[in-house]
Write an enzyme that holds these catalytic residues in place. Structure first.
Site, short mmCIF file in Angstrom:
data_model
loop_
_atom_site.label_atom_id
_atom_site.label_comp_id
_atom_site.label_asym_id
_atom_site.label_seq_id
_atom_site.Cartn_x
_atom_site.Cartn_y
_atom_site.Cartn_z
NE ARG A 96 -3.17 -0.12 1.61
CZ ARG A 96 -5.16 1.04 0.58
NH1 ARG A 96 -5.38 -0.07 -0.92
NH2 ARG A 96 -5.36 1.86 1.32
CG HIS A 114 12.37 -1.04 -3.62
ND1 HIS A 114 11.65 -1.33 -3.83
CD2 HIS A 114 13.66 -1.17 -4.72
CE1 HIS A 114 11.64 -1.19 -5.23
NE2 HIS A 114 12.71 -0.64 -5.62
CG ASP A 147 6.28 13.11 -0.03
OD1 ASP A 147 7.26 13.14 -0.59
OD2 ASP A 147 5.69 14.08 -0.51
CG ASP A 150 9.78 2.04 -3.63
OD1 ASP A 150 9.48 1.58 -2.36
OD2 ASP A 150 9.75 1.18 -4.73
C1 GRF Z 1 10.56 -8.45 -0.27
O1 GRF Z 1 11.46 -8.53 -1.50
C2 GRF Z 1 10.85 -6.77 -0.03
O2 GRF Z 1 12.06 -6.48 -0.32
C3 GRF Z 1 9.53 -6.22 -1.09
O3 GRF Z 1 8.49 -7.21 -0.89
C4 GRF Z 1 9.11 -8.95 -0.43
C5 GRF Z 1 8.10 -8.84 0.26
O4 GRF Z 1 8.76 -10.12 1.10
N1 GRF Z 1 9.95 -4.79 -0.90
P1 GRF Z 1 8.30 -11.20 1.98
O5 GRF Z 1 6.94 -10.71 2.94
O6 GRF Z 1 9.30 -10.16 3.44
O7 GRF Z 1 8.26 -12.34 2.09
#
Ligand code: GRF
Length: 205
Positions: A96, A114, A147, A150
């Site tokens: 979200r 990320h 805001d 990423d």
């Molecule tokens: C991970 O690759 C994270 O970097 C991204 O979403 C994915 C989540 O994986 N934001 P998990 O649910 O923690 O296994």
């Protein structure tokens, strides 16, 4: 500006698999990360990560997000985080975007991970994008949430080489291993008051 959360209580937000959440929970359980998971919140009741949180006996709160104004959902999330006295919010695969309501309630108090070396490849499906682009290195980034998509100040990154025989799956798996390592490290840095922000640089003191 020095970042110093008021306590070590984490609020984890997730929507899916939850492997980053589990890595953090394991670190805490083994005594390697001095923190407490005060609450796990999900907008997807059947998310595997949410089920695992329940199985671990953690406090869990389901907040539906579908067909609701973003601010209304965010207000409810903030209310729950406050109720559980959370000082650091950890997004762990939370699908979200956050509204101002949420961001302003936790200034420099929300972290995200990320699976790419930001600012390269923001957004979704980025392991495939890095591979198809022909990047020789990718990795992962833990950053404060602001805001932008990423785009908040970077706390830690880990580099993962891209191999010639990589598929999206093999590259994602190697990146994920690093995610599990650096997310807890970044949480520890922030909770310990070691992070200082100078414009958008996070300096570790
Ligand atoms: C991970 O690759 C994270 O970097 C991204 O979403 C994915 C989540 O994986 N934001 P998990 O649910 O923690 O296994």
């Amino acid at each position: 500006m020095r970042i110093q959360p008021a306590n070590r209580r984490l609020g984890i937000l997730l929507s899916g698999r939850g492997s980053n959440f589990e890595a953090i929970a394991d670190r805490i359980a083994s005594g390697k990360l001095n923190a407490e998971i005060a609450v796990v919140i999900s907008n997807i009741e059947s998310a595997p990560g949410f089920e695992r949180a329940r199985a671990r006996g953690l406090t869990t709160v389901y907040i539906p997000s579908q067909r609701r104004p973003r601010e209304e959902f965010d207000r409810e999330v903030v209310e729950q985080l406050r109720k559980h006295n959370v000082s650091l919010v950890v997004l762990a695969g939370f699908m979200r975007l956050l509204s101002r309501v949420f961001l302003e309630a936790f200034p420099y108090g929300i972290l995200n991970i990320h699976p790419a070396l930001l600012p390269a490849f923001p957004g979704m499906d980025v392991q495939r994008q890095a591979l198809e682009y022909g990047a020789k290195f990718s990795g992962c980034t833990v950053h404060f949430v602001d805001d932008t998509l990423d785009g908040g100040p970077i706390i830690l990154q880990a580099v993962v080489p891209v191999r010639d025989d990589d598929t999206t799956e093999t590259l994602s798996a190697r990146i994920l291993k690093e995610e599990h390592r650096i997310y807890s490290e970044a949480i520890d840095l922030v909770l310990s008051g070691h992070c200082e922000i100078e414009s958008r640089r996070v300096l570790v003191k």
